[in-house]
Write an enzyme that holds these catalytic residues in place. Sequence first.
Site, PDB file in Angstrom:
ATOM      1  N   LYS A  72      49.625  68.873  29.110  1.00 27.71           N
ATOM      2  CA  LYS A  72      49.983  70.172  29.663  1.00 27.71           C
ATOM      3  C   LYS A  72      51.350  70.555  29.092  1.00 27.71           C
ATOM      4  O   LYS A  72      52.384  70.156  29.603  1.00 27.71           O
ATOM      5  CB  LYS A  72      50.041  70.101  31.194  1.00 27.71           C
ATOM      6  CG  LYS A  72      49.862  71.453  31.921  1.00 27.71           C
ATOM      7  CD  LYS A  72      50.915  72.502  31.629  1.00 27.71           C
ATOM      8  CE  LYS A  72      52.258  72.144  32.238  1.00 27.71           C
ATOM      9  NZ  LYS A  72      53.268  73.257  32.016  1.00 27.71           N
ATOM     10  N   PRO A  73      51.370  71.342  28.002  1.00 23.32           N
ATOM     11  CA  PRO A  73      52.656  71.761  27.449  1.00 23.32           C
ATOM     12  C   PRO A  73      53.303  72.815  28.333  1.00 23.32           C
ATOM     13  O   PRO A  73      52.642  73.461  29.153  1.00 23.32           O
ATOM     14  CB  PRO A  73      52.269  72.353  26.086  1.00 23.32           C
ATOM     15  CG  PRO A  73      50.874  72.871  26.283  1.00 23.32           C
ATOM     16  CD  PRO A  73      50.232  71.905  27.253  1.00 23.32           C
ATOM     17  N   ALA A  74      54.599  72.999  28.161  1.00 20.54           N
ATOM     18  CA  ALA A  74      55.298  74.060  28.888  1.00 20.54           C
ATOM     19  C   ALA A  74      54.707  75.404  28.521  1.00 20.54           C
ATOM     20  O   ALA A  74      54.359  75.649  27.361  1.00 20.54           O
ATOM     21  CB  ALA A  74      56.785  74.024  28.548  1.00 20.54           C
ATOM     22  N   GLU A 129      60.721  60.790  32.756  1.00 20.53           N
ATOM     23  CA  GLU A 129      61.960  61.013  31.998  1.00 20.53           C
ATOM     24  C   GLU A 129      62.557  62.292  32.543  1.00 20.53           C
ATOM     25  O   GLU A 129      62.054  63.388  32.279  1.00 20.53           O
ATOM     26  CB  GLU A 129      61.676  61.111  30.497  1.00 20.53           C
ATOM     27  CG  GLU A 129      62.918  61.009  29.643  1.00 20.53           C
ATOM     28  CD  GLU A 129      63.400  62.350  29.143  1.00 20.53           C
ATOM     29  OE1 GLU A 129      64.337  62.901  29.772  1.00 20.53           O
ATOM     30  OE2 GLU A 129      62.866  62.842  28.143  1.00 20.53           O
ATOM     31  N   TRP A 181      59.737  72.487  27.447  1.00 16.62           N
ATOM     32  CA  TRP A 181      59.697  73.438  26.339  1.00 16.62           C
ATOM     33  C   TRP A 181      60.696  73.135  25.236  1.00 16.62           C
ATOM     34  O   TRP A 181      60.560  73.638  24.122  1.00 16.62           O
ATOM     35  CB  TRP A 181      59.981  74.861  26.857  1.00 16.62           C
ATOM     36  CG  TRP A 181      61.230  74.955  27.683  1.00 16.62           C
ATOM     37  CD1 TRP A 181      61.328  74.918  29.043  1.00 16.62           C
ATOM     38  CD2 TRP A 181      62.577  75.080  27.209  1.00 16.62           C
ATOM     39  NE1 TRP A 181      62.640  74.997  29.444  1.00 16.62           N
ATOM     40  CE2 TRP A 181      63.433  75.097  28.337  1.00 16.62           C
ATOM     41  CE3 TRP A 181      63.160  75.185  25.939  1.00 16.62           C
ATOM     42  CZ2 TRP A 181      64.819  75.219  28.227  1.00 16.62           C
ATOM     43  CZ3 TRP A 181      64.536  75.292  25.829  1.00 16.62           C
ATOM     44  CH2 TRP A 181      65.353  75.310  26.968  1.00 16.62           C
ATOM     45  N   ASN A 182      61.715  72.315  25.501  1.00 19.46           N
ATOM     46  CA  ASN A 182      62.831  72.240  24.551  1.00 19.46           C
ATOM     47  C   ASN A 182      62.524  71.436  23.297  1.00 19.46           C
ATOM     48  O   ASN A 182      63.146  71.652  22.251  1.00 19.46           O
ATOM     49  CB  ASN A 182      64.103  71.713  25.240  1.00 19.46           C
ATOM     50  CG  ASN A 182      63.901  70.397  25.939  1.00 19.46           C
ATOM     51  OD1 ASN A 182      62.775  69.975  26.206  1.00 19.46           O
ATOM     52  ND2 ASN A 182      64.995  69.721  26.248  1.00 19.46           N
ATOM     53  N   GLU A 190      73.777  70.177  35.096  1.00 20.66           N
ATOM     54  CA  GLU A 190      73.327  70.191  33.712  1.00 20.66           C
ATOM     55  C   GLU A 190      73.350  71.638  33.202  1.00 20.66           C
ATOM     56  O   GLU A 190      72.593  72.482  33.679  1.00 20.66           O
ATOM     57  CB  GLU A 190      71.914  69.607  33.635  1.00 20.66           C
ATOM     58  CG  GLU A 190      71.465  69.238  32.251  1.00 20.66           C
ATOM     59  CD  GLU A 190      70.136  68.484  32.263  1.00 20.66           C
ATOM     60  OE1 GLU A 190      69.836  67.817  31.268  1.00 20.66           O
ATOM     61  OE2 GLU A 190      69.394  68.582  33.271  1.00 20.66           O
ATOM     62  N   SER A 202      62.609  68.105  34.996  1.00 20.71           N
ATOM     63  CA  SER A 202      63.693  68.025  35.968  1.00 20.71           C
ATOM     64  C   SER A 202      63.455  66.921  36.980  1.00 20.71           C
ATOM     65  O   SER A 202      62.311  66.541  37.276  1.00 20.71           O
ATOM     66  CB  SER A 202      63.846  69.357  36.698  1.00 20.71           C
ATOM     67  OG  SER A 202      62.786  69.547  37.616  1.00 20.71           O
TER      68      SER A 202
END
Length: 459
Positions: free
Chosen positions: A156-158, A231, A132-133, A363, A210
């Site tokens: 598939k977006p957040a 990533e 989402w960021n 994090e 994550s």
Amino acid sequence: MEQLEVYNPATNEVVERLDYTTHEEIDAQINRAHQAFQEWKVVDAHERASKLNQWATLIDEHQDELARLITLEGGKPLAEAQGEVAYANSYVKWYAEEAKRVYGRTIPAHTPSKKMVIDKFPVGVVGAITPWNFPAAMITRKMAPALAAGCTIICKPAVKTPLTTIKLVELAHEAGIPKDAISYIIASGKDAGDIFTGHGQINKITFTGSTAVGKTLIEQSAQTVKNVTMELGGLAPFIVHNDADIEAAVDGTIASKFRNAGQTCICANRIFVHKDIAEQYTARLTEKVHALTVGDGLEEEVKIGPLIDHNAVEKVLTHITDAQDKGGKLSRSLEEIQALGGNFIKPVVISNVDLNMKVMHEETFGPVAPIMTYDDLDEVIDIANDTEFGLASYFFTNNYRTGLKLFNELEYGVIGWNDGGPSAAHAPFGGLKESGYGREGGTEGIEPYLETKYLSIET
């Protein structure tokens, strides 16, 4: 039908309601993408490049609309959101050119009667899962190289930030890219991961998120030996040596640490400052950090928007209070940090930090700058490398020998030397160790979407 409610994190108001894509619809969509691949893969590279360039033109024309969507669903300050759109579009423009530079080669044969040829072919249907960021940039650096290579892709977006992806896909269709060559689904990450990794017609998984989720997707993909690019998480060290330009180091820290309210995978998470300059650096950083305006990203002059949701706020506060309880000194009180309420956190500098604190091992994903001092360069390199993560790192020094030593010895895939913002579409982005594998961006970024075929011809 169950609906997804997309919230504005600045106001907690519903921005949009969307229907979830059913499992049956996703399966049908994958089948259509597979059929579309048979046609898109044989479209010549110059035509694919032309379509990508037209898409880039439309993104430029809709920059303000896209930026506003990013701010509404993600909270990012509008000026920063506009910068993200430009950055996202740089990937489309770059891979429009790379589409024409997928080269094969001939190699000398070991016998006069043979000719040996190597060529590149698109891998197939791609399932992309993004966070989402950065709802524009994280998706274009997957969609653009996939399409350039001749693949088809389902995104598939957040669920927190799907609106930007929807608009980008609409613009791609308007540019003439076939509807089934690029599409999106609205689904939970788990549902999408289960379907993508298990479906026989998905040839590649590309994921940003994550490390824990990435490991699950890798394990699931292994059952059908799918091509994967990962990533994953980061824990970026930011080293300021005693010969650094302090003003430049402070500005670099702010550029790295406080972009998107500290909610980036490559932001400075652990700041190490040489003891000789720690007091001066900390004072200047605190002065500049406290001057950053926090508020609704749609308001002018706002530099830091809200965190994405209440859970994110709770995690950041846990890190702050843990550091304070263990001797960390906060640059502003807890009351002031939380004064705006809601999902807003005022940025804070924490000094007197040590390795017992959560901020040095987890994090944070928030506007918190923890500073630990050091004396010995070799020791701080060892500390910086003492993590399972290896995505990004930064160092500030004006000594070329020190700089080359740090570059050679830091175990990270992306490194900024006197640079708090190293990302670029024409440079490879990706991590070492448990921060993933594969690269996005640069000439390397199209390779994960290609398969190599070797042909031996007996003449």
